[in-house]
Design a protein around this motif. Structure first.
Motif, PDB file in Angstrom:
ATOM      1  N   VAL A  37       0.691  -1.414  -0.081  1.00 23.02           N
ATOM      2  CA  VAL A  37       0.031  -0.029  -0.112  1.00 23.02           C
ATOM      3  C   VAL A  37       0.855   1.239   0.066  1.00 23.02           C
ATOM      4  CG1 VAL A  37      -2.082  -0.872   1.159  1.00 23.02           C
ATOM      5  CG2 VAL A  37      -0.331  -0.189   2.554  1.00 23.02           C
ATOM      6  N   ASP A  38       2.273   1.205   0.236  1.00 19.25           N
ATOM      7  CA  ASP A  38       2.883   2.437   0.463  1.00 19.25           C
ATOM      8  C   ASP A  38       4.423   2.040   0.675  1.00 19.25           C
ATOM      9  OD1 ASP A  38       3.533   4.887   0.632  1.00 19.25           O
ATOM     10  OD2 ASP A  38       2.230   5.571   2.434  1.00 19.25           O
ATOM     11  N   THR A  39       5.265   3.074   0.439  1.00 18.52           N
ATOM     12  CA  THR A  39       6.606   2.947   0.997  1.00 18.52           C
ATOM     13  C   THR A  39       7.018   3.824   1.528  1.00 18.52           C
ATOM     14  OG1 THR A  39       7.294   4.241  -0.910  1.00 18.52           O
ATOM     15  CG2 THR A  39       7.148   1.985  -1.601  1.00 18.52           C
ATOM     16  N   ILE A  40       8.152   3.793   2.715  1.00 21.11           N
ATOM     17  CA  ILE A  40       8.835   4.769   3.576  1.00 21.11           C
ATOM     18  C   ILE A  40      10.129   4.835   3.030  1.00 21.11           C
ATOM     19  CG2 ILE A  40       9.316   5.241   6.093  1.00 21.11           C
ATOM     20  CD1 ILE A  40       7.208   3.395   6.890  1.00 21.11           C
ATOM     21  N   ASP A  41      10.224   5.955   2.595  1.00 20.77           N
ATOM     22  CA  ASP A  41      11.581   6.547   1.878  1.00 20.77           C
ATOM     23  C   ASP A  41      12.757   7.059   2.667  1.00 20.77           C
ATOM     24  OD1 ASP A  41      10.571   5.651  -0.426  1.00 20.77           O
ATOM     25  OD2 ASP A  41       9.782   7.304  -1.019  1.00 20.77           O
ATOM     26  N   TYR A  42      13.936   7.185   2.514  1.00 17.62           N
ATOM     27  CA  TYR A  42      14.825   7.435   3.105  1.00 17.62           C
ATOM     28  C   TYR A  42      14.874   9.162   2.721  1.00 17.62           C
ATOM     29  CZ  TYR A  42      17.213   3.347   4.571  1.00 17.62           C
ATOM     30  OH  TYR A  42      17.601   2.062   4.915  1.00 17.62           O
ATOM     31  N   SER A  43      15.216  10.148   3.694  1.00 15.67           N
ATOM     32  CA  SER A  43      14.965  11.399   3.644  1.00 15.67           C
ATOM     33  C   SER A  43      16.099  11.920   2.038  1.00 15.67           C
ATOM     34  CB  SER A  43      15.565  12.381   4.576  1.00 15.67           C
ATOM     35  OG  SER A  43      16.721  12.113   4.949  1.00 15.67           O
ATOM     36  N   GLY A  44      17.084  11.147   1.901  1.00 11.93           N
ATOM     37  CA  GLY A  44      17.965  11.417   0.861  1.00 11.93           C
ATOM     38  C   GLY A  44      17.672  10.486  -0.510  1.00 11.93           C
ATOM     39  N   GLY A  45      16.665   9.854  -0.250  1.00 12.72           N
ATOM     40  CA  GLY A  45      16.203   8.858  -1.453  1.00 12.72           C
ATOM     41  C   GLY A  45      16.304   7.480  -1.292  1.00 12.72           C
ATOM     42  N   GLY A  46      15.658   6.481  -1.887  1.00 16.82           N
ATOM     43  CA  GLY A  46      15.631   5.315  -1.635  1.00 16.82           C
ATOM     44  C   GLY A  46      14.615   4.897  -0.729  1.00 16.82           C
ATOM     45  N   THR A  47      14.172   3.495  -0.852  1.00 17.83           N
ATOM     46  CA  THR A  47      12.976   2.927  -0.023  1.00 17.83           C
ATOM     47  C   THR A  47      13.521   2.415   1.130  1.00 17.83           C
ATOM     48  OG1 THR A  47      11.646   2.824  -1.909  1.00 17.83           O
ATOM     49  CG2 THR A  47      11.091   1.401  -0.203  1.00 17.83           C
ATOM     50  N   LYS A  48      13.032   2.629   2.287  1.00 20.22           N
ATOM     51  CA  LYS A  48      13.654   2.146   3.569  1.00 20.22           C
ATOM     52  C   LYS A  48      12.548   0.967   3.831  1.00 20.22           C
ATOM     53  CE  LYS A  48      14.814   3.217   8.308  1.00 20.22           C
ATOM     54  NZ  LYS A  48      14.749   4.602   9.188  1.00 20.22           N
ATOM     55  N   PHE A  49      11.531   1.182   3.845  1.00 15.41           N
ATOM     56  CA  PHE A  49      10.405   0.038   4.090  1.00 15.41           C
ATOM     57  C   PHE A  49       9.137   0.153   3.230  1.00 15.41           C
ATOM     58  CE2 PHE A  49      11.961   1.229   8.403  1.00 15.41           C
ATOM     59  CZ  PHE A  49      12.226  -0.028   8.809  1.00 15.41           C
ATOM     60  N   LEU A  50       8.769  -1.271   2.796  1.00 16.68           N
ATOM     61  CA  LEU A  50       7.397  -1.252   2.188  1.00 16.68           C
ATOM     62  C   LEU A  50       6.528  -1.573   3.110  1.00 16.68           C
ATOM     63  CD1 LEU A  50       8.874  -4.111  -0.527  1.00 16.68           C
ATOM     64  CD2 LEU A  50       8.844  -1.449  -0.873  1.00 16.68           C
ATOM     65  N   VAL A  51       5.155  -0.952   2.818  1.00  7.72           N
ATOM     66  CA  VAL A  51       4.231  -1.298   3.893  1.00  7.72           C
ATOM     67  C   VAL A  51       3.154  -1.796   3.167  1.00  7.72           C
ATOM     68  CG1 VAL A  51       2.568   0.066   5.324  1.00  7.72           C
ATOM     69  CG2 VAL A  51       4.888   1.077   4.819  1.00  7.72           C
ATOM     70  N   LEU A  52       2.433  -2.936   3.782  1.00  4.37           N
ATOM     71  CA  LEU A  52       1.552  -3.909   3.288  1.00  4.37           C
ATOM     72  C   LEU A  52       0.579  -4.090   4.387  1.00  4.37           C
ATOM     73  CD1 LEU A  52       4.607  -5.411   2.932  1.00  4.37           C
ATOM     74  CD2 LEU A  52       3.043  -6.724   1.099  1.00  4.37           C
ATOM     75  N   LYS A  53      -0.813  -4.292   3.774  1.00  8.17           N
ATOM     76  CA  LYS A  53      -2.016  -4.650   4.888  1.00  8.17           C
ATOM     77  C   LYS A  53      -2.622  -5.631   4.122  1.00  8.17           C
ATOM     78  CE  LYS A  53      -5.485  -1.717   2.536  1.00  8.17           C
ATOM     79  NZ  LYS A  53      -6.283  -0.408   2.428  1.00  8.17           N
ATOM     80  N   ARG A  54      -3.321  -6.071   5.169  1.00 10.08           N
ATOM     81  CA  ARG A  54      -4.375  -7.086   4.811  1.00 10.08           C
ATOM     82  C   ARG A  54      -5.569  -7.253   5.993  1.00 10.08           C
ATOM     83  NH1 ARG A  54      -1.535 -13.034   6.153  1.00 10.08           N
ATOM     84  NH2 ARG A  54      -1.338 -12.541   8.472  1.00 10.08           N
TER      85      ARG A  54
END
Length: 67
Positions: free
Chosen positions: A43-60
């Motif tokens: 459902v979403d991503t949490i990104d580092y402030s300088g770019g790149g993905t830190k976490f993938l967020v999933l739900k069910r």
């Protein structure tokens, strides 16, 4: 909220796997397909402030799978 009959969600976070240089993320397709088979939806991503993905967020929906 009293009387709310909407869906109750549970959430999961996944850190994208890193390649050998630790700078490039490896393709997370395998782990996402495994989680998708268990009912998780990205459902979403949490990104580092300088770019790149830190976490993938999933739900069910909560209670979808007995862990």
């Amino acid at each position: 909220m009293a009387g709310n009959t909407g869906t109750i969600w549970e959430y999961e976070t996944v850190r994208p796997p890193r390649g050998p240089t630790m700078e490039e993320a490896a393709d997370p397709k395998t782990v996402l397909n495994e989680l998708g088979a268990d009912g998780w939806e990205l459902v979403d991503t949490i990104d580092y402030s300088g770019g790149g993905t830190k976490f993938l967020v999933l739900k069910r929906p909560a209670g979808s799978d007995d862990e």
